[in-house]
Design a protein around this motif. Structure first.
Motif, PDB file in Angstrom:
ATOM      1  N   PRO A  39      50.306 106.929  47.465  1.00 46.74           N
ATOM      2  CA  PRO A  39      50.938 106.705  48.764  1.00 46.74           C
ATOM      3  C   PRO A  39      51.600 105.323  48.823  1.00 46.74           C
ATOM      4  CG  PRO A  39      48.660 107.443  49.019  1.00 46.74           C
ATOM      5  CD  PRO A  39      48.867 107.157  47.569  1.00 46.74           C
ATOM      6  N   ALA A  40      52.670 105.246  49.586  1.00 44.87           N
ATOM      7  CA  ALA A  40      53.444 104.006  49.694  1.00 44.87           C
ATOM      8  C   ALA A  40      52.592 102.812  50.100  1.00 44.87           C
ATOM      9  CB  ALA A  40      54.598 104.195  50.673  1.00 44.87           C
ATOM     10  N   ASN A  41      51.602 103.030  50.964  1.00 45.35           N
ATOM     11  CA  ASN A  41      50.792 101.902  51.438  1.00 45.35           C
ATOM     12  C   ASN A  41      49.860 101.348  50.354  1.00 45.35           C
ATOM     13  OD1 ASN A  41      49.147 104.210  51.506  1.00 45.35           O
ATOM     14  ND2 ASN A  41      47.920 103.413  53.197  1.00 45.35           N
ATOM     15  N   LYS A  42      49.714 102.037  49.234  1.00 45.72           N
ATOM     16  CA  LYS A  42      48.849 101.546  48.143  1.00 45.72           C
ATOM     17  C   LYS A  42      49.655 100.899  47.008  1.00 45.72           C
ATOM     18  CE  LYS A  42      44.903 104.224  49.042  1.00 45.72           C
ATOM     19  NZ  LYS A  42      43.561 103.786  48.944  1.00 45.72           N
ATOM     20  N   VAL A  43      50.965 101.146  46.985  1.00 48.81           N
ATOM     21  CA  VAL A  43      51.796 100.651  45.884  1.00 48.81           C
ATOM     22  C   VAL A  43      51.735  99.139  45.779  1.00 48.81           C
ATOM     23  CG1 VAL A  43      54.164 100.429  45.033  1.00 48.81           C
ATOM     24  CG2 VAL A  43      53.324 102.655  45.824  1.00 48.81           C
ATOM     25  N   GLU A  44      51.919  98.440  46.870  1.00 44.07           N
ATOM     26  CA  GLU A  44      51.967  96.978  46.837  1.00 44.07           C
ATOM     27  C   GLU A  44      50.651  96.373  46.338  1.00 44.07           C
ATOM     28  OE1 GLU A  44      54.314  94.038  46.517  1.00 44.07           O
ATOM     29  OE2 GLU A  44      55.085  95.876  47.389  1.00 44.07           O
ATOM     30  N   ASP A  45      49.520  96.935  46.772  1.00 43.56           N
ATOM     31  CA  ASP A  45      48.220  96.426  46.328  1.00 43.56           C
ATOM     32  C   ASP A  45      48.030  96.591  44.832  1.00 43.56           C
ATOM     33  OD1 ASP A  45      47.600  95.762  48.932  1.00 43.56           O
ATOM     34  OD2 ASP A  45      46.453  97.599  49.306  1.00 43.56           O
ATOM     35  N   THR A  46      48.545  97.656  44.282  1.00 45.97           N
ATOM     36  CA  THR A  46      48.372  97.973  42.864  1.00 45.97           C
ATOM     37  C   THR A  46      49.384  97.252  41.995  1.00 45.97           C
ATOM     38  OG1 THR A  46      47.551 100.155  43.476  1.00 45.97           O
ATOM     39  CG2 THR A  46      48.285  99.884  41.209  1.00 45.97           C
ATOM     40  N   ALA A  47      50.599  97.101  42.489  1.00 46.92           N
ATOM     41  CA  ALA A  47      51.708  96.619  41.667  1.00 46.92           C
ATOM     42  C   ALA A  47      51.506  95.210  41.108  1.00 46.92           C
ATOM     43  CB  ALA A  47      53.003  96.682  42.461  1.00 46.92           C
ATOM     44  N   GLY A  48      50.889  94.320  41.867  1.00 46.85           N
ATOM     45  CA  GLY A  48      50.813  92.915  41.462  1.00 46.85           C
ATOM     46  C   GLY A  48      50.237  92.673  40.084  1.00 46.85           C
ATOM     47  N   SER A  49      49.044  93.158  39.827  1.00 48.00           N
ATOM     48  CA  SER A  49      48.399  92.882  38.540  1.00 48.00           C
ATOM     49  C   SER A  49      49.062  93.651  37.399  1.00 48.00           C
ATOM     50  CB  SER A  49      46.901  93.193  38.606  1.00 48.00           C
ATOM     51  OG  SER A  49      46.689  94.552  38.919  1.00 48.00           O
ATOM     52  N   VAL A  50      49.520  94.866  37.684  1.00 47.21           N
ATOM     53  CA  VAL A  50      50.207  95.652  36.648  1.00 47.21           C
ATOM     54  C   VAL A  50      51.520  94.972  36.291  1.00 47.21           C
ATOM     55  CG1 VAL A  50      51.227  97.897  36.081  1.00 47.21           C
ATOM     56  CG2 VAL A  50      49.110  97.795  37.417  1.00 47.21           C
ATOM     57  N   GLU A  51      52.243  94.548  37.295  1.00 43.92           N
ATOM     58  CA  GLU A  51      53.519  93.855  37.060  1.00 43.92           C
ATOM     59  C   GLU A  51      53.309  92.585  36.247  1.00 43.92           C
ATOM     60  OE1 GLU A  51      57.033  91.585  39.581  1.00 43.92           O
ATOM     61  OE2 GLU A  51      55.578  92.805  40.655  1.00 43.92           O
ATOM     62  N   LEU A  52      52.319  91.808  36.595  1.00 45.41           N
ATOM     63  CA  LEU A  52      52.040  90.568  35.866  1.00 45.41           C
ATOM     64  C   LEU A  52      51.804  90.849  34.386  1.00 45.41           C
ATOM     65  CD1 LEU A  52      51.558  87.510  35.967  1.00 45.41           C
ATOM     66  CD2 LEU A  52      49.196  87.993  36.622  1.00 45.41           C
ATOM     67  N   ALA A  53      51.004  91.853  34.096  1.00 46.23           N
ATOM     68  CA  ALA A  53      50.706  92.188  32.704  1.00 46.23           C
ATOM     69  C   ALA A  53      51.953  92.674  31.968  1.00 46.23           C
ATOM     70  CB  ALA A  53      49.612  93.254  32.643  1.00 46.23           C
ATOM     71  N   LEU A  54      52.728  93.548  32.602  1.00 52.90           N
ATOM     72  CA  LEU A  54      53.923  94.097  31.936  1.00 52.90           C
ATOM     73  C   LEU A  54      55.003  93.038  31.731  1.00 52.90           C
ATOM     74  CD1 LEU A  54      54.212  97.587  33.642  1.00 52.90           C
ATOM     75  CD2 LEU A  54      53.209  97.019  31.415  1.00 52.90           C
ATOM     76  N   VAL A  55      55.169  92.166  32.710  1.00 53.77           N
ATOM     77  CA  VAL A  55      56.148  91.083  32.559  1.00 53.77           C
ATOM     78  C   VAL A  55      55.724  90.149  31.430  1.00 53.77           C
ATOM     79  CG1 VAL A  55      57.071  89.009  33.702  1.00 53.77           C
ATOM     80  CG2 VAL A  55      57.107  91.224  34.876  1.00 53.77           C
ATOM     81  N   GLU A  56      54.446  89.883  31.327  1.00 58.34           N
ATOM     82  CA  GLU A  56      53.954  89.033  30.242  1.00 58.34           C
ATOM     83  C   GLU A  56      54.209  89.672  28.881  1.00 58.34           C
ATOM     84  OE1 GLU A  56      52.602  85.963  28.094  1.00 58.34           O
ATOM     85  OE2 GLU A  56      52.920  85.913  30.247  1.00 58.34           O
ATOM     86  N   LEU A  57      53.911  90.971  28.746  1.00 61.80           N
ATOM     87  CA  LEU A  57      54.161  91.661  27.475  1.00 61.80           C
ATOM     88  C   LEU A  57      55.650  91.678  27.137  1.00 61.80           C
ATOM     89  CD1 LEU A  57      51.721  94.712  27.647  1.00 61.80           C
ATOM     90  CD2 LEU A  57      51.536  92.702  26.148  1.00 61.80           C
ATOM     91  N   ALA A  58      56.492  91.965  28.126  1.00 62.36           N
ATOM     92  CA  ALA A  58      57.938  91.992  27.887  1.00 62.36           C
ATOM     93  C   ALA A  58      58.462  90.599  27.522  1.00 62.36           C
ATOM     94  CB  ALA A  58      58.663  92.540  29.109  1.00 62.36           C
ATOM     95  N   THR A  59      57.948  89.583  28.194  1.00 58.75           N
ATOM     96  CA  THR A  59      58.350  88.213  27.880  1.00 58.75           C
ATOM     97  C   THR A  59      57.955  87.853  26.455  1.00 58.75           C
ATOM     98  OG1 THR A  59      58.175  87.566  30.198  1.00 58.75           O
ATOM     99  CG2 THR A  59      58.087  85.792  28.568  1.00 58.75           C
ATOM    100  N   ASN A  60      56.750  88.231  26.046  1.00 56.53           N
ATOM    101  CA  ASN A  60      56.330  87.984  24.666  1.00 56.53           C
ATOM    102  C   ASN A  60      57.258  88.680  23.682  1.00 56.53           C
ATOM    103  OD1 ASN A  60      54.190  86.426  25.493  1.00 56.53           O
ATOM    104  ND2 ASN A  60      52.632  87.976  25.115  1.00 56.53           N
ATOM    105  N   SER A  61      57.687  89.903  24.020  1.00 53.38           N
ATOM    106  CA  SER A  61      58.594  90.633  23.137  1.00 53.38           C
ATOM    107  C   SER A  61      59.898  89.873  22.940  1.00 53.38           C
ATOM    108  CB  SER A  61      58.905  92.020  23.714  1.00 53.38           C
ATOM    109  OG  SER A  61      57.769  92.842  23.697  1.00 53.38           O
ATOM    110  N   VAL A  62      60.439  89.342  24.027  1.00 49.94           N
ATOM    111  CA  VAL A  62      61.718  88.639  23.960  1.00 49.94           C
ATOM    112  C   VAL A  62      61.564  87.263  23.316  1.00 49.94           C
ATOM    113  CG1 VAL A  62      63.575  87.623  25.350  1.00 49.94           C
ATOM    114  CG2 VAL A  62      62.685  89.908  25.905  1.00 49.94           C
ATOM    115  N   VAL A  63      60.563  86.504  23.765  1.00 48.91           N
ATOM    116  CA  VAL A  63      60.426  85.107  23.326  1.00 48.91           C
ATOM    117  C   VAL A  63      59.807  84.998  21.933  1.00 48.91           C
ATOM    118  CG1 VAL A  63      59.288  82.903  23.840  1.00 48.91           C
ATOM    119  CG2 VAL A  63      60.339  84.227  25.675  1.00 48.91           C
ATOM    120  N   HIS A  64      58.711  85.679  21.693  1.00 49.40           N
ATOM    121  CA  HIS A  64      57.987  85.508  20.433  1.00 49.40           C
ATOM    122  C   HIS A  64      58.401  86.493  19.347  1.00 49.40           C
ATOM    123  CE1 HIS A  64      55.522  82.546  22.379  1.00 49.40           C
ATOM    124  NE2 HIS A  64      55.137  83.409  23.301  1.00 49.40           N
ATOM    125  N   ALA A  65      58.710  87.738  19.738  1.00 48.66           N
ATOM    126  CA  ALA A  65      59.112  88.737  18.736  1.00 48.66           C
ATOM    127  C   ALA A  65      60.625  88.751  18.533  1.00 48.66           C
ATOM    128  CB  ALA A  65      58.630  90.129  19.153  1.00 48.66           C
TER     129      ALA A  65
END
Length: 142
Positions: A39-65
């Motif tokens: 449900p839309a009201n749960k997306v924001e609560d869930t997105a933060g930590s998932v987004e942080l992890a995915l952005v970190e992995l993607a950043t590592n791909s670009v910067v380190h790999a």
């Protein structure tokens, strides 16, 4: 280690150019994926930590790999989201990353440690000329 799940055809994939500016597209993609799973009201609560992890992995791909392309695919499981991130960058050697030690200054390793803490499971593998990260995130019952 469980096998990499088949991407869900109802969840859109994302392909990014290997540039730091492109990584901001992860946010909108993740919100679109999560909106199909909860449900839309749960997306924001869930997105933060998932987004942080995915952005970190993607950043590592670009910067380190030094990847020129990064792709993400999602699959939903019972109360979980699995995201597979692939890049065409140089191979990752886990044994060359030292886990941070509290109180000891260190430049590298914090991002990966953070991703490990934000995921239920994190697995790296190399297939042909691609790095593959499989990150599993717990989702609340909706």
């Amino acid at each position: 280690m469980s096998p990499t799940p088949t991407p869900d055809p109802n969840l859109p994939p994302l392909t990014l150019a290997g540039e730091l500016e492109a990584i901001r597209d992860v946010t909108a993609w993740l919100h679109e994926v999560l909106s199909k799973l909860m449900p839309a009201n749960k997306v924001e609560d869930t997105a933060g930590s998932v987004e942080l992890a995915l952005v970190e992995l993607a950043t590592n791909s670009v910067v380190h790999a030094c990847a020129s392309k990064v792709s993400l695919e999602a699959a939903a499981g019972p109360n979980s989201l699995t995201v597979v991130l692939r890049d065409d960058g140089v191979r990752f050697y886990a044994d060359e990353v030292t886990a941070p030690t509290p109180g000891v200054p260190q430049v590298h390793g914090y991002g990966l440690m953070l991703v490990e803490q934000l995921t239920e499971d994190l697995v790296y593998s190399r297939h042909d000329d691609q790095n593959e990260w499989r990150a599993v995130f717990a989702l609340e019952d909706s």
